[in-house]
Write a protein that holds these residues in place. Structure first.
Motif, PDB file in Angstrom:
ATOM      1  N   SER A  33       9.980   5.617   8.272  1.00 31.05           N
ATOM      2  CA  SER A  33       8.597   6.083   8.420  1.00 31.05           C
ATOM      3  C   SER A  33       8.168   6.722   7.107  1.00 31.05           C
ATOM      4  O   SER A  33       9.003   7.293   6.385  1.00 31.05           O
ATOM      5  N   GLY A  34       6.845   6.632   6.820  1.00 36.03           N
ATOM      6  CA  GLY A  34       6.288   7.324   5.649  1.00 36.03           C
ATOM      7  C   GLY A  34       6.626   8.811   5.711  1.00 36.03           C
ATOM      8  O   GLY A  34       6.593   9.503   4.693  1.00 36.03           O
ATOM      9  N   PHE A  35       6.938   9.286   6.894  1.00 36.79           N
ATOM     10  CA  PHE A  35       7.392  10.675   7.056  1.00 36.79           C
ATOM     11  C   PHE A  35       8.524  10.981   6.078  1.00 36.79           C
ATOM     12  O   PHE A  35       8.711  12.114   5.655  1.00 36.79           O
ATOM     13  N   TYR A  64       5.994  13.203  -1.252  1.00 41.09           N
ATOM     14  CA  TYR A  64       4.974  13.937  -0.502  1.00 41.09           C
ATOM     15  C   TYR A  64       5.399  15.413  -0.368  1.00 41.09           C
ATOM     16  O   TYR A  64       4.603  16.324  -0.513  1.00 41.09           O
ATOM     17  N   ARG A  65       6.668  15.614  -0.090  1.00 41.22           N
ATOM     18  CA  ARG A  65       7.189  16.990   0.072  1.00 41.22           C
ATOM     19  C   ARG A  65       7.328  17.701  -1.272  1.00 41.22           C
ATOM     20  O   ARG A  65       7.186  18.906  -1.358  1.00 41.22           O
ATOM     21  N   MET A  66       7.652  16.942  -2.320  1.00 44.52           N
ATOM     22  CA  MET A  66       7.789  17.549  -3.651  1.00 44.52           C
ATOM     23  C   MET A  66       6.433  18.070  -4.131  1.00 44.52           C
ATOM     24  O   MET A  66       6.349  19.137  -4.740  1.00 44.52           O
ATOM     25  N   PHE A 114      -3.051  21.496  13.411  1.00 40.74           N
ATOM     26  CA  PHE A 114      -1.728  21.877  13.942  1.00 40.74           C
ATOM     27  C   PHE A 114      -0.819  22.320  12.789  1.00 40.74           C
ATOM     28  O   PHE A 114      -0.175  23.365  12.844  1.00 40.74           O
ATOM     29  N   GLN A 115      -0.788  21.530  11.739  1.00 40.33           N
ATOM     30  CA  GLN A 115       0.132  21.837  10.630  1.00 40.33           C
ATOM     31  C   GLN A 115      -0.299  23.107   9.906  1.00 40.33           C
ATOM     32  O   GLN A 115       0.524  23.900   9.464  1.00 40.33           O
ATOM     33  N   HIS A 116      -1.607  23.260   9.744  1.00 37.80           N
ATOM     34  CA  HIS A 116      -2.173  24.449   9.124  1.00 37.80           C
ATOM     35  C   HIS A 116      -1.509  24.788   7.793  1.00 37.80           C
ATOM     36  O   HIS A 116      -1.147  25.936   7.536  1.00 37.80           O
ATOM     37  N   GLU A 129       0.522  15.327  18.402  1.00 34.09           N
ATOM     38  CA  GLU A 129       0.432  16.792  18.284  1.00 34.09           C
ATOM     39  C   GLU A 129       0.691  17.225  16.853  1.00 34.09           C
ATOM     40  O   GLU A 129       0.093  18.166  16.358  1.00 34.09           O
ATOM     41  N   TYR A 130       1.613  16.514  16.195  1.00 36.15           N
ATOM     42  CA  TYR A 130       2.100  16.976  14.899  1.00 36.15           C
ATOM     43  C   TYR A 130       1.153  16.686  13.722  1.00 36.15           C
ATOM     44  O   TYR A 130       0.981  17.515  12.834  1.00 36.15           O
ATOM     45  N   LEU A 131       0.560  15.490  13.704  1.00 37.32           N
ATOM     46  CA  LEU A 131      -0.165  15.073  12.490  1.00 37.32           C
ATOM     47  C   LEU A 131      -1.498  15.801  12.224  1.00 37.32           C
ATOM     48  O   LEU A 131      -1.850  15.986  11.055  1.00 37.32           O
ATOM     49  N   MET A 156      -7.311  10.847   6.928  1.00 36.27           N
ATOM     50  CA  MET A 156      -7.395   9.395   6.748  1.00 36.27           C
ATOM     51  C   MET A 156      -6.150   8.742   7.341  1.00 36.27           C
ATOM     52  O   MET A 156      -6.210   7.732   8.036  1.00 36.27           O
ATOM     53  N   HIS A 157      -5.015   9.357   7.046  1.00 36.68           N
ATOM     54  CA  HIS A 157      -3.744   8.849   7.532  1.00 36.68           C
ATOM     55  C   HIS A 157      -3.707   8.880   9.067  1.00 36.68           C
ATOM     56  O   HIS A 157      -3.313   7.910   9.722  1.00 36.68           O
ATOM     57  N   LEU A 158      -4.188   9.987   9.620  1.00 35.51           N
ATOM     58  CA  LEU A 158      -4.238  10.117  11.085  1.00 35.51           C
ATOM     59  C   LEU A 158      -5.112   9.017  11.680  1.00 35.51           C
ATOM     60  O   LEU A 158      -4.810   8.463  12.750  1.00 35.51           O
ATOM     61  N   GLY A 190       8.587   6.553  19.685  1.00 35.38           N
ATOM     62  CA  GLY A 190       8.319   7.575  20.710  1.00 35.38           C
ATOM     63  C   GLY A 190       8.266   8.995  20.186  1.00 35.38           C
ATOM     64  O   GLY A 190       8.831   9.907  20.784  1.00 35.38           O
ATOM     65  N   THR A 191       7.563   9.191  19.065  1.00 35.44           N
ATOM     66  CA  THR A 191       7.531  10.546  18.484  1.00 35.44           C
ATOM     67  C   THR A 191       6.308  11.337  18.939  1.00 35.44           C
ATOM     68  O   THR A 191       5.393  10.795  19.560  1.00 35.44           O
ATOM     69  N   ASN A 192       6.306  12.611  18.537  1.00 39.76           N
ATOM     70  CA  ASN A 192       5.232  13.538  18.913  1.00 39.76           C
ATOM     71  C   ASN A 192       4.072  13.516  17.908  1.00 39.76           C
ATOM     72  O   ASN A 192       3.457  14.544  17.651  1.00 39.76           O
ATOM     73  N   TYR A 197       0.832  -1.204   0.000  1.00 32.03           N
ATOM     74  CA  TYR A 197       0.000   0.000   0.000  1.00 32.03           C
ATOM     75  C   TYR A 197       0.875   1.266   0.000  1.00 32.03           C
ATOM     76  O   TYR A 197       0.505   2.259  -0.623  1.00 32.03           O
ATOM     77  N   HIS A 198       2.024   1.202   0.625  1.00 25.31           N
ATOM     78  CA  HIS A 198       2.944   2.345   0.532  1.00 25.31           C
ATOM     79  C   HIS A 198       3.412   2.514  -0.910  1.00 25.31           C
ATOM     80  O   HIS A 198       3.500   3.624  -1.433  1.00 25.31           O
ATOM     81  N   GLN A 199       3.724   1.401  -1.556  1.00 23.71           N
ATOM     82  CA  GLN A 199       4.193   1.495  -2.948  1.00 23.71           C
ATOM     83  C   GLN A 199       3.099   2.051  -3.861  1.00 23.71           C
ATOM     84  O   GLN A 199       3.361   2.895  -4.719  1.00 23.71           O
TER      85      GLN A 199
HETATM   86  C1  HEM Z   1      -0.824   1.725   9.561  1.00 23.93           C
HETATM   87  C2  HEM Z   1      -0.518   2.679   8.759  1.00 23.93           C
HETATM   88  C3  HEM Z   1       0.277   3.898   9.127  1.00 23.93           C
HETATM   89  C4  HEM Z   1       0.649   4.367  10.349  1.00 23.93           C
HETATM   90  C5  HEM Z   1       0.344   3.784  11.717  1.00 23.93           C
HETATM   91  C6  HEM Z   1       1.435   5.571  10.130  1.00 23.93           C
HETATM   92  C7  HEM Z   1       2.017   6.325  11.123  1.00 23.93           C
HETATM   93  C8  HEM Z   1       2.666   7.530  10.928  1.00 23.93           C
HETATM   94  C9  HEM Z   1       3.179   8.367  11.953  1.00 23.93           C
HETATM   95  C10 HEM Z   1       3.118   8.080  13.444  1.00 23.93           C
HETATM   96  C11 HEM Z   1       3.715   9.468  11.363  1.00 23.93           C
HETATM   97  C12 HEM Z   1       4.373  10.682  12.035  1.00 23.93           C
HETATM   98  C13 HEM Z   1       5.844  10.654  11.877  1.00 23.93           C
HETATM   99  C14 HEM Z   1       6.473   9.900  12.973  1.00 23.93           C
HETATM  100  O1  HEM Z   1       6.175  10.229  14.133  1.00 23.93           O
HETATM  101  O2  HEM Z   1       7.271   9.000  12.654  1.00 23.93           O
HETATM  102  C15 HEM Z   1       3.556   9.316   9.948  1.00 23.93           C
HETATM  103  C16 HEM Z   1       3.931  10.242   9.008  1.00 23.93           C
HETATM  104  C17 HEM Z   1       3.725  10.094   7.656  1.00 23.93           C
HETATM  105  N1  HEM Z   1       3.284   8.960   7.013  1.00 23.93           N
HETATM  106 FE1  HEM Z   1       2.389   7.397   7.887  1.00 23.93          FE
HETATM  107  N2  HEM Z   1       1.504   5.800   8.783  1.00 23.93           N
HETATM  108  C18 HEM Z   1       0.812   4.806   8.137  1.00 23.93           C
HETATM  109  C19 HEM Z   1       0.660   4.644   6.779  1.00 23.93           C
HETATM  110  C20 HEM Z   1       1.197   5.489   5.832  1.00 23.93           C
HETATM  111  C21 HEM Z   1       1.069   5.298   4.426  1.00 23.93           C
HETATM  112  C22 HEM Z   1       0.364   4.162   3.711  1.00 23.93           C
HETATM  113  C23 HEM Z   1       1.719   6.330   3.835  1.00 23.93           C
HETATM  114  C24 HEM Z   1       1.884   6.501   2.370  1.00 23.93           C
HETATM  115  C25 HEM Z   1       3.017   6.855   1.786  1.00 23.93           C
HETATM  116  C26 HEM Z   1       2.228   7.185   4.874  1.00 23.93           C
HETATM  117  C27 HEM Z   1       2.909   8.370   4.683  1.00 23.93           C
HETATM  118  C28 HEM Z   1       3.256   9.228   5.689  1.00 23.93           C
HETATM  119  C29 HEM Z   1       3.677  10.588   5.444  1.00 23.93           C
HETATM  120  C30 HEM Z   1       3.800  11.284   4.095  1.00 23.93           C
HETATM  121  C31 HEM Z   1       3.953  11.128   6.682  1.00 23.93           C
HETATM  122  C32 HEM Z   1       4.357  12.571   6.972  1.00 23.93           C
HETATM  123  C33 HEM Z   1       3.069  13.359   7.165  1.00 23.93           C
HETATM  124  C34 HEM Z   1       3.282  14.801   7.540  1.00 23.93           C
HETATM  125  O3  HEM Z   1       4.413  15.267   7.606  1.00 23.93           O
HETATM  126  O4  HEM Z   1       2.265  15.476   7.754  1.00 23.93           O
HETATM  127  N3  HEM Z   1       1.888   6.652   6.093  1.00 23.93           N
HETATM  128  N4  HEM Z   1       2.914   8.118   9.710  1.00 23.93           N
END
Ligand code: HEM
Length: 322
Positions: free
Chosen positions: A138-140, A145-147, A288-290, A282-284, A256-258, A277-279, A68-70
């Motif tokens: 992390s998907g972070f 996403y940033r581009m 907050f991001q606005h 508060e961040y997502l 949806m992601h949240l 152990g991240t924040n 799903y990430h791919q």
């Molecule tokens: C079970 C599914 C998922 C969980 C539990 C999850 C969890 C998180 C968490 C906790 C963060 C905050 C960064 C951190 O604290 O490390 C994050 C950021 C992010 N994740 Fe996920 N994630 C999931 C699925 C996905 C998927 C499928 C994508 C797709 C590429 C994705 C993309 C991102 C992106 C782009 C961010 C940065 C968002 C921002 O900066 O606002 N995540 N994710």
């Protein structure tokens, strides 16, 4: 007979084509003769594509997580593909702009509606275990996403609200970049320090992000819109398409992601460990991001309530009716 004439004329055209670039048509015709027929699997590199799902644990649901990430990254690529065309377009035609934005919104629609694959489609117990083998990834760290954000709007609109008033119009791209909203994320909840996730991401991509922001200076999608003739700027279909993109990218997808972060990570202490152990709490949230790509399109009220409507809708239904 008719066929023969058609083929002769095609050969003449080919002869012209190859002559113009100093090539010998006869060799190319031989090439055509010996070439294998193209197959579906070769054309889309299917074997390569299907070899890219490589789990790091034995939990079956990890494959869903990887795939799903791919899939999402491919949609991000489609979004960027359309954004680049808007930015490169010289015609300034409203119809072109709207068409591309509608495509982008269609991709977001697919992403938003399919997020249930994450929210409901994996066993929580499995997730909490295999996630530990993936730290600190992390998907972070998704650069696409940033581009998408850099193509959409100038850096000023990506600076975090808490930094407002701490920079001027004359500040360099590098200065603004340091104040970008996402540097407030992936931070250690206890110490407030940047996590390894964030440090690695910055190390790998900062030069590319700065280069892209410079290339796009005064030429983002937002600029393209603001530079249009006044009549075009009032085109309702265009304004609506821009707003939908903004809300999709900065409210609907993030929510949806949240939802998935809450489903998997929001309970006891193990949950905290599974993010390193991240924040994130508060961040997502979008409020907050606005982040607003196209702020001119909204009223002051709309801007100050950015992302809050959803919270009211779910937690204060009475308020959201007003
Ligand atoms: C079970 C599914 C998922 C969980 C539990 C999850 C969890 C998180 C968490 C906790 C963060 C905050 C960064 C951190 O604290 O490390 C994050 C950021 C992010 N994740 Fe996920 N994630 C999931 C699925 C996905 C998927 C499928 C994508 C797709 C590429 C994705 C993309 C991102 C992106 C782009 C961010 C940065 C968002 C921002 O900066 O606002 N995540 N994710």
């Amino acid at each position: 007979m008719e066929d023969k004439g058609r083929i002769e004329s095609q050969i003449l055209k080919l002869q012209e084509k190859y002559k113009d670039s100093g090539q010998d048509i006869s060799s190319y015709l031989d090439g055509l003769l010996y070439q294998r027929y193209l197959t579906y699997w070769d054309y889309i590199h299917l074997d390569t594509l299907l070899s890219l799902q490589v789990p790091r644990t034995h939990f079956p649901d990890e494959e869903i997580f990887i795939m799903y990430h791919q899939i999402t990254e491919l949609y991000f690529k489609l979004i960027l593909h359309e954004e680049k065309q808007i930015v490169d377009d010289k015609s300034q035609k409203e119809s072109f702009f709207i068409e591309k934005l509608n495509r982008i919104n269609n991709y977001y629609k697919a992403l938003i509606s399919s997020f249930s694959i994450m929210i409901r489609g994996m066993e929580r117990e499995q997730f909490l275990q295999y996630r530990m083998a993936l730290l600190p990834a992390s998907g972070f760290q998704s650069a696409q996403y940033r581009m998408i954000e850099l193509y959409a709007t100038p850096l000023e609109n990506l600076v975090h609200v808490s930094e407002e008033g701490k920079y001027t119009e004359n500040d360099s791209i590098e200065t603004l970049y340091e104040k970008i909203y996402w540097k407030k994320g992936a931070t250690d909840l206890r110490t407030g320090e940047k996590t390894l996730t964030l440090k690695q991401f910055e190390y790998r991509y900062t030069p590319r992000f700065i280069r892209t922001a410079k290339q796009l200076e005064k030429n983002t999608i937002y600029h393209k819109y603001l530079d249009m003739p006044e009549k075009s700027r009032h085109n309702k279909a265009l304004i609506d398409a821009l707003k939908v993109m903004d809300i999709n990218a900065n409210i609907n997808w993030p929510l949806m992601h949240l939802g998935s972060a809450h489903r998997y990570l929001n309970q006891d202490n193990t949950s905290i460990e599974a993010t390193g152990g991240t924040n994130w709490k508060e961040y997502l949230p979008p409020s907050f991001q606005h982040v607003v790509f196209f702020p001119n399109l909204y009223s002051k009220d709309e801007l100050s309530n950015w992302g809050k409507e959803w919270v009211d809708h779910h937690f204060n239904p009475e308020k959201s009716k007003n």
